[in-house]
Design a protein around this motif. Sequence first.
Motif, PDB file in Angstrom:
ATOM      1  N   GLN A 173      39.932  51.578  44.742  1.00  0.00           N
ATOM      2  CA  GLN A 173      40.922  50.628  44.260  1.00  0.00           C
ATOM      3  C   GLN A 173      40.426  49.217  44.523  1.00  0.00           C
ATOM      4  N   VAL A 174      40.597  48.340  43.549  1.00  0.00           N
ATOM      5  CA  VAL A 174      40.184  46.942  43.657  1.00  0.00           C
ATOM      6  C   VAL A 174      41.375  46.056  43.321  1.00  0.00           C
ATOM      7  N   LYS A 175      41.638  45.096  44.173  1.00  0.00           N
ATOM      8  CA  LYS A 175      42.693  44.117  43.909  1.00  0.00           C
ATOM      9  C   LYS A 175      42.035  42.770  43.668  1.00  0.00           C
ATOM     10  N   LEU A 176      42.498  42.076  42.621  1.00  0.00           N
ATOM     11  CA  LEU A 176      41.892  40.812  42.217  1.00  0.00           C
ATOM     12  C   LEU A 176      42.946  39.720  42.178  1.00  0.00           C
ATOM     13  N   VAL A 177      42.615  38.563  42.743  1.00  0.00           N
ATOM     14  CA  VAL A 177      43.542  37.437  42.760  1.00  0.00           C
ATOM     15  C   VAL A 177      42.788  36.187  42.330  1.00  0.00           C
ATOM     16  N   GLU A 178      43.226  35.595  41.214  1.00  0.00           N
ATOM     17  CA  GLU A 178      42.577  34.400  40.688  1.00  0.00           C
ATOM     18  C   GLU A 178      43.243  33.132  41.217  1.00  0.00           C
ATOM     19  N   SER A 179      42.471  32.063  41.203  1.00  0.00           N
ATOM     20  CA  SER A 179      42.988  30.750  41.570  1.00  0.00           C
ATOM     21  C   SER A 179      42.120  29.682  40.905  1.00  0.00           C
ATOM     22  N   GLY A 180      42.634  28.454  40.864  1.00  0.00           N
ATOM     23  CA  GLY A 180      41.829  27.337  40.395  1.00  0.00           C
ATOM     24  C   GLY A 180      42.165  26.799  39.024  1.00  0.00           C
ATOM     25  N   GLY A 181      43.104  27.413  38.339  1.00  0.00           N
ATOM     26  CA  GLY A 181      43.461  26.905  37.027  1.00  0.00           C
ATOM     27  C   GLY A 181      44.223  25.592  37.127  1.00  0.00           C
ATOM     28  N   GLY A 182      44.478  24.993  35.963  1.00  0.00           N
ATOM     29  CA  GLY A 182      45.230  23.734  35.968  1.00  0.00           C
ATOM     30  C   GLY A 182      45.117  23.015  34.647  1.00  0.00           C
ATOM     31  N   LEU A 183      45.555  21.776  34.659  1.00  0.00           N
ATOM     32  CA  LEU A 183      45.526  20.918  33.474  1.00  0.00           C
ATOM     33  C   LEU A 183      44.377  19.929  33.611  1.00  0.00           C
ATOM     34  N   VAL A 184      43.574  19.830  32.563  1.00  0.00           N
ATOM     35  CA  VAL A 184      42.424  18.931  32.590  1.00  0.00           C
ATOM     36  C   VAL A 184      42.239  18.320  31.210  1.00  0.00           C
ATOM     37  N   GLN A 185      41.698  17.118  31.166  1.00  0.00           N
ATOM     38  CA  GLN A 185      41.426  16.490  29.890  1.00  0.00           C
ATOM     39  C   GLN A 185      40.151  17.056  29.276  1.00  0.00           C
ATOM     40  N   ALA A 186      40.058  16.976  27.978  1.00  0.00           N
ATOM     41  CA  ALA A 186      38.853  17.417  27.283  1.00  0.00           C
ATOM     42  C   ALA A 186      37.634  16.699  27.860  1.00  0.00           C
ATOM     43  N   GLY A 187      36.570  17.467  28.047  1.00  0.00           N
ATOM     44  CA  GLY A 187      35.363  16.932  28.658  1.00  0.00           C
ATOM     45  C   GLY A 187      35.313  17.107  30.159  1.00  0.00           C
ATOM     46  N   GLY A 212      44.045  28.630  27.800  1.00  0.00           N
ATOM     47  CA  GLY A 212      44.538  29.994  27.819  1.00  0.00           C
ATOM     48  C   GLY A 212      44.678  30.529  29.228  1.00  0.00           C
ATOM     49  N   GLY A 213      45.148  31.760  29.331  1.00  0.00           N
ATOM     50  CA  GLY A 213      45.182  32.435  30.612  1.00  0.00           C
ATOM     51  C   GLY A 213      43.819  33.038  30.881  1.00  0.00           C
ATOM     52  N   TYR A 214      43.304  32.826  32.079  1.00  0.00           N
ATOM     53  CA  TYR A 214      41.982  33.350  32.441  1.00  0.00           C
ATOM     54  C   TYR A 214      42.173  34.471  33.451  1.00  0.00           C
ATOM     55  N   TYR A 215      41.533  35.594  33.169  1.00  0.00           N
ATOM     56  CA  TYR A 215      41.719  36.796  33.960  1.00  0.00           C
ATOM     57  C   TYR A 215      40.403  37.290  34.546  1.00  0.00           C
ATOM     58  N   CYS A 216      40.448  37.643  35.787  1.00  0.00           N
ATOM     59  CA  CYS A 216      39.334  38.282  36.475  1.00  0.00           C
ATOM     60  C   CYS A 216      39.483  39.791  36.316  1.00  0.00           C
ATOM     61  N   ASP A 241      38.746  48.248  34.384  1.00  0.00           N
ATOM     62  CA  ASP A 241      39.833  49.041  34.965  1.00  0.00           C
ATOM     63  C   ASP A 241      40.805  48.219  35.797  1.00  0.00           C
ATOM     64  N   TYR A 242      40.314  47.145  36.391  1.00  0.00           N
ATOM     65  CA  TYR A 242      41.135  46.365  37.311  1.00  0.00           C
ATOM     66  C   TYR A 242      41.243  44.929  36.808  1.00  0.00           C
ATOM     67  N   TRP A 243      42.448  44.381  36.917  1.00  0.00           N
ATOM     68  CA  TRP A 243      42.721  43.045  36.399  1.00  0.00           C
ATOM     69  C   TRP A 243      43.539  42.251  37.407  1.00  0.00           C
ATOM     70  N   GLY A 244      43.256  40.946  37.444  1.00  0.00           N
ATOM     71  CA  GLY A 244      44.092  40.052  38.221  1.00  0.00           C
ATOM     72  C   GLY A 244      45.295  39.626  37.398  1.00  0.00           C
ATOM     73  N   GLN A 245      46.148  38.811  38.009  1.00  0.00           N
ATOM     74  CA  GLN A 245      47.369  38.384  37.335  1.00  0.00           C
ATOM     75  C   GLN A 245      47.123  37.218  36.391  1.00  0.00           C
ATOM     76  N   GLY A 246      45.966  36.577  36.515  1.00  0.00           N
ATOM     77  CA  GLY A 246      45.609  35.487  35.622  1.00  0.00           C
ATOM     78  C   GLY A 246      45.937  34.120  36.189  1.00  0.00           C
ATOM     79  N   THR A 247      45.195  33.130  35.713  1.00  0.00           N
ATOM     80  CA  THR A 247      45.448  31.737  36.071  1.00  0.00           C
ATOM     81  C   THR A 247      45.352  30.905  34.795  1.00  0.00           C
ATOM     82  N   GLN A 248      46.266  29.960  34.639  1.00  0.00           N
ATOM     83  CA  GLN A 248      46.358  29.204  33.388  1.00  0.00           C
ATOM     84  C   GLN A 248      45.421  28.004  33.404  1.00  0.00           C
TER      85      GLN A 248
END
Length: 123
Positions: A1-15, A92-96, A111-118
């Motif tokens: 069993q593998v558990k995945l937790v993403e972090s680091g998403g956010g709002l950024v300007q183009a470039g 978009g939502g980014y998933y590990c 087989d294993y997915w995190g909850q995603g980070t926007q």
Amino acid sequence: QVKLVESGGGLVQAGGSLRLSCAASGRTFSTYTMGWFRQAPGKEREFVAAVTGLGGPSDIADSVQGRFTIARDEAKHTLTLRMSSLKPEDTGGYYCAATAVGRTWYTSSYDYWGQGTQVTVSS
């Protein structure tokens, strides 16, 4: 069993740049292929990048080639995605994800997915 937790998403300007992280639990982390996928509203989830275990090769989608870099830290059981020169279409939502299948970029093979980070890139 593998558990995945993403972090680091956010709002950024183009470039701009962002760094996503995925913390993985499980004793067999080093043998799994680890990947990043993303999903924009109303669209199917798509492959972004993946790196196989045990020092194997990595793959990057053509749409992010030269802008995104994937890396894994076996000691810390983490997967990172460094994103630069971001574009609004990267939003978009980014998933590990993890798979024991081996080298693959097919969503259905994971087989294993995190909850995603926007990630939101403004123009």
